[in-house]
Design an enzyme around this catalytic site. Structure first.
Site, PDB file in Angstrom:
ATOM      1  CB  CYS A  72      -0.867  -0.038   1.260  1.00  0.00           C
ATOM      2  SG  CYS A  72      -1.806   1.448   1.575  1.00  0.00           S
ATOM      3  CB  CYS A 183      -3.076   3.974  -5.505  1.00  0.00           C
ATOM      4  SG  CYS A 183      -4.398   3.123  -4.629  1.00  0.00           S
TER       5      CYS A 183
END
Ligand code: DGL
Length: 258
Positions: A72, A183
């Site tokens: 992440c 992302c």
């Protein structure tokens, strides 16, 4: 060493890393935590992101993981330095590939699509300043509602296309020749992004380099799994059931409080 490799993300995004890593490391066991009860991380405060990331690491330590992968960008850019001070296990984190993009660009314009907190993080800012050459322009776009749409399984492709077009068009108009996917969720919509981008714009994601880094770390620390036992890949979520659109049959999926 048979202990699993631990991975976490705010949800389904990091599965895009696991997908490739499980092929690169066919003997390794994996535990994947999808903290989807707390998704999205991208609009939370730095303090909240650190505390959620720490909670996920603690759970992975309980599972006796031998290495932790932060799948992440938002968590890496807001918490990896602190986590490394607090946790003695090796930690590898994904972050936007600014350096490769800066080396690649000919038009001197780079687009970055990421979450609000990744783009606003100190680490992103420092990496940018360390690598940036004065005449290169970085065009940032926050992915706002994309993460939630991807978590929900992309039910309306038409709506997604419309939103993406409105995010990408201003960058295309600025003459970017590469787009950074900052992302991990966005790897799941790479094909749609490709459809919108003109052919000369390269998409840069950092899954390959991160996974190579994990392999090298395991080799260097001499903790590769040499056993011949059948490996496991356990995927745990703590919120709504994960959308099956992104899940391989090899994953053992279950709900867990963490
Ligand atoms: N997948 C994440 C990332 O790479 C987080 C998205 C979110 O929870 O906002 O940034």
């Amino acid at each position: 060493m048979e202990n699993p490799i631990g991975i976490f993300d705010s949800g389904i995004g990091g599965i895009s890393i696991l997908e490739k890593l499980k092929k690169l490391l066919p003997n390794e066991n994996f535990i994947y935590l999808a903290d989807n009860r707390n998704c999205p991380y991208g609009s939370k405060s730095k303090k909240e992101i650190l505390s959620l990331s720490d909670k996920n690491c603690e759970k992975l330590i309980e599972f006796n993981c031998k290495i932790i992968i932060i799948a992440c960008n938002t968590s890496t850019t807001n918490s990896i330095q602190k986590l490394r001070e607090m946790i003695s296990l090796p930690i590898v984190g994904i972050e936007p590939g600014l350096k490769p993009a800066i080396n690649y660009t000919k038009t001197k314009n780079i687009g970055v699509l990421a979450t609000e907190k990744t783009l606003g993080s100190k680490l992103f800012f420092e990496t940018l300043n360390k690598n940036k050459i004065d005449d290169i322009n970085i065009h940032e776009q926050i992915g706002y509602e994309l993460v939630n749409m991807i978590e929900e399984g992309l039910n309306s492709k038409k709506n997604l296309y419309k939103i993406l077009k409105s995010y990408l068009t201003p960058m295309i108009n600025k003459n970017i020749d590469c787009l950074l996917l900052g992302c991990t969720h966005f790897n799941h919509i790479k094909d749609i992004i490709k459809e919108i981008l003109p052919k000369n714009i390269k998409i840069v994601d950092t899954i390959g380099p991160v996974n190579k880094h994990v392999l090298n770390k395991l080799k260097f620390k001499n903790i590769l799994n040499k056993s011949k036992n059948k490996r496991f890949i356990k995927v745990f979520y703590n919120g709504k059931e994960l959308s099956s659109n992104y899940l391989d049959k090899e994953y053992e999926l279950s709900y867990l409080e963490f």
